[in-house]
Design an enzyme around this catalytic site. Sequence first.
Site, mmCIF file in Angstrom:
data_model
loop_
_atom_site.group_PDB
_atom_site.id
_atom_site.type_symbol
_atom_site.label_atom_id
_atom_site.label_comp_id
_atom_site.label_asym_id
_atom_site.label_seq_id
_atom_site.Cartn_x
_atom_site.Cartn_y
_atom_site.Cartn_z
ATOM 1 N N PRO A 1 -42.702 7.523 73.270
ATOM 2 C CA PRO A 1 -43.160 6.329 72.555
ATOM 3 C C PRO A 1 -42.738 5.042 73.259
ATOM 4 O O PRO A 1 -41.634 4.948 73.786
ATOM 5 C CB PRO A 1 -42.440 6.445 71.209
ATOM 6 C CG PRO A 1 -41.163 7.166 71.540
ATOM 7 C CD PRO A 1 -41.502 8.117 72.659
ATOM 8 N N ARG B 1 -44.964 1.410 72.762
ATOM 9 C CA ARG B 1 -45.467 0.305 71.932
ATOM 10 C C ARG B 1 -44.960 0.368 70.497
ATOM 11 O O ARG B 1 -44.583 -0.657 69.929
ATOM 12 C CB ARG B 1 -46.999 0.364 71.921
ATOM 13 C CG ARG B 1 -47.661 -0.796 71.197
ATOM 14 C CD ARG B 1 -49.162 -0.507 70.998
ATOM 15 N NE ARG B 1 -49.832 -0.099 72.209
ATOM 16 C CZ ARG B 1 -50.369 -0.926 73.104
ATOM 17 N NH1 ARG B 1 -50.336 -2.219 72.900
ATOM 18 N NH2 ARG B 1 -50.958 -0.464 74.193
ATOM 19 N N ARG C 1 -52.437 -9.187 77.647
ATOM 20 C CA ARG C 1 -53.266 -8.304 76.827
ATOM 21 C C ARG C 1 -54.562 -8.955 76.315
ATOM 22 O O ARG C 1 -55.622 -8.326 76.364
ATOM 23 C CB ARG C 1 -52.455 -7.717 75.657
ATOM 24 C CG ARG C 1 -51.272 -6.856 76.117
ATOM 25 C CD ARG C 1 -50.614 -6.109 74.978
ATOM 26 N NE ARG C 1 -51.476 -5.083 74.448
ATOM 27 C CZ ARG C 1 -52.149 -5.161 73.332
ATOM 28 N NH1 ARG C 1 -52.028 -6.223 72.549
ATOM 29 N NH2 ARG C 1 -52.932 -4.192 72.945
ATOM 30 N N CYS D 1 -55.700 -21.242 85.196
ATOM 31 C CA CYS D 1 -57.039 -21.634 85.606
ATOM 32 C C CYS D 1 -58.024 -20.472 85.515
ATOM 33 O O CYS D 1 -58.562 -20.021 86.516
ATOM 34 C CB CYS D 1 -56.942 -22.166 87.029
ATOM 35 S SG CYS D 1 -58.375 -23.067 87.513
ATOM 36 N N GLU D 2 -58.189 -19.915 84.323
ATOM 37 C CA GLU D 2 -59.124 -18.811 84.042
ATOM 38 C C GLU D 2 -59.600 -19.011 82.612
ATOM 39 O O GLU D 2 -58.773 -19.257 81.726
ATOM 40 C CB GLU D 2 -58.425 -17.440 84.080
ATOM 41 C CG GLU D 2 -57.742 -17.075 85.365
ATOM 42 C CD GLU D 2 -58.698 -16.591 86.446
ATOM 43 O OE1 GLU D 2 -59.779 -16.057 86.111
ATOM 44 O OE2 GLU D 2 -58.356 -16.757 87.625
HETATM 45 C C1 PLP Z 1 -47.651 8.819 80.439
HETATM 46 C C2 PLP Z 1 -47.385 7.796 79.391
HETATM 47 N N1 PLP Z 1 -46.462 8.050 78.451
HETATM 48 C C3 PLP Z 1 -46.176 7.156 77.475
HETATM 49 C C4 PLP Z 1 -46.833 5.944 77.405
HETATM 50 C C5 PLP Z 1 -46.471 5.001 76.305
HETATM 51 O O1 PLP Z 1 -47.531 4.774 75.477
HETATM 52 P P1 PLP Z 1 -47.356 3.892 74.155
HETATM 53 O O2 PLP Z 1 -46.689 2.633 74.550
HETATM 54 O O3 PLP Z 1 -48.731 3.712 73.687
HETATM 55 O O4 PLP Z 1 -46.528 4.693 73.200
HETATM 56 C C6 PLP Z 1 -47.829 5.641 78.351
HETATM 57 C C7 PLP Z 1 -48.588 4.381 78.248
HETATM 58 O O5 PLP Z 1 -49.768 4.340 78.145
HETATM 59 C C8 PLP Z 1 -48.100 6.575 79.384
HETATM 60 O O6 PLP Z 1 -49.017 6.321 80.322
#
Ligand code: PLP
Length: 418
Positions: free
Chosen positions: A279, A281, A318, A348-349
Site C-alpha cells: 500500500p 496512496r 497529478r 508556463c503550461e
Molecule cells: C508494484 C507497485 N506496488 C505498489 C504500488 C502502490 O500503489 P498505491 O499507491 O496505489 O497503493 C504501485 C504503484 O502504482 C506499484 O507500481
Amino acid sequence: MVGRMTGFGHDRGEFSCDGVAVAEVARVTGTPVHVYSAALIDERYNALDRSFASWPHRLHYAIKANATLAIVRRMRGLGARADANSGGEIEVALRAGFGPADIVFTGVGKTAAELERAVGLKLAAINAESPGEVDRIAALAAAAGVRARVAVRINPDVEAGSHPHISTGHRATKFGMSLAEGAAMIRDMARRPSLHVVGLHVHIGSQITRPEPLVRAAEAVATLARELTAEGIALEHLDIGGGLGIAYEPGQTVVSVEDYANAVLPVIRRTGLAVVLEPGRWIVGPAGVIVTTVVDLKRQPDGGWFVVVDAGMTDLLRPALYGAFHGIEAVAPRTGEPIRADVVGPVCETSDTLGRDRALPPVEVGDLVVVRDTGAYGAVMASNYNRRPTAAEVIVEAGAWAVVRRRQTIDDMLQWDV
Ligand SMILES: Cc1ncc(COP(=O)(O)O)c(C=O)c1O
C-alpha cells in the site's frame, strides 16, 4: 497550536493539521510547503494492519508514494516493511533502517546494476517481470554464489477501472507476464539452482475504488499458486500489490479497508499462503496537504477568476498528468460572495492548473490556500521545470512540527551543472 483536532480541517476558523495552524508553519518555512500529519499516517497504517489481522500478512509500504526519509522511517517504526521500485528506493529503504529481508523489489526495466545490488543484498523478493530478467537474475546469483529469492509479476488481464495512466493489470500494458507465460516461467525457475521461487506478485493499478478488480486479480494468482503448490513448488507468499483508492472528491465513495480485506482474504486463505500488500496512496495520500500563497488574481473572459498560486505542476503533477481532482480551500476563509475560479500555478503550461471551476470564498493576493490529499504522488513527482526549487516538507506530530526536507535553494538546484 490552535486546538486538538487530528488530521486536517478548519479549527476555530483556521486551517490546521493535528491542532497546528498551517499558517504558522508557512510563516516560518515560506510557501509552497508540504505539511504531513503524523497522527493520520499512524491511524491509517494501523487501520489497514488491523483489517488483515486475522491472517498472516505483511504490509510493504510502497516507497514510490512518498519517499521522504522521515515518512519512510515512520512506516518502519509502525511495523511496515518496504516495497521499492528502483535502486534509489532500495537505498532509501536501507537508509530508513529497513533490512534487506524487509524489502521487495518490483519494476519494469530493472538495470543490470540494480539487479546486481538486489541479488547481493538478498532482498525478500525480486519480482521478475520477464524471461530475460529471470536469466539475468539467475546469472548474477550464480556468479555471487547465492540463491536469489524471486517472485513473478503476473499480468492477470484485469481492468482496474481507474485512470488509464495508472492501470497496470490488463494485457496491453508493459507490466508482468500473462498467467500462461508466468506459469511456464515459474516452472522453469523452480529448476534453476541459483533461484528460490518464493511467491507470485500482482499489482493492477492505483486509485482503485471498487474491490471487484482487486479480488479478480487476487483470484488469478491464488488459482495459479494452488496449481504450483500441487506440483510441489512451495511458495511462501502471495503479493497482491497496492492500489487501494482514496476519496479525493467530496462524496466520492471508495471501498473501505475492512471491506477490501473481507473480500480478498477468503481468496488468500484457500492457498494457505501469507499475504503481502504494497500500500502507498491509501496510507499517506490523505495525510498531506500543500500550503500555497495567492500571488495574483485575474479575471477570466467569462467572468470567473484565475487565482494564481505559488505551487504548480512542479509541486503536484497529478492534475496535469491525470486530470486528477484535489480539494482546494482557503486557510482563513474571508466572508463575502464566493467566487468561481481556476486555481492555477505559475508554470508556463496551460495544464498547470491545480483546480478548475472551483467555488472559493473571496481571496486576496497574499492569502494562503491549501491543496488537499497530496501526501501520495505529490512531493515525489516534483521537478525543477521552469527552474523552480522543490518545496519544503514538514511533519506535524503531537502539537509540534519540524522540517523533514528543506526547500531547495538555487545553489542546490544548480550544483550538478558543469
Ligand atoms: C508494484 C507497485 N506496488 C505498489 C504500488 C502502490 O500503489 P498505491 O499507491 O496505489 O497503493 C504501485 C504503484 O502504482 C506499484 O507500481
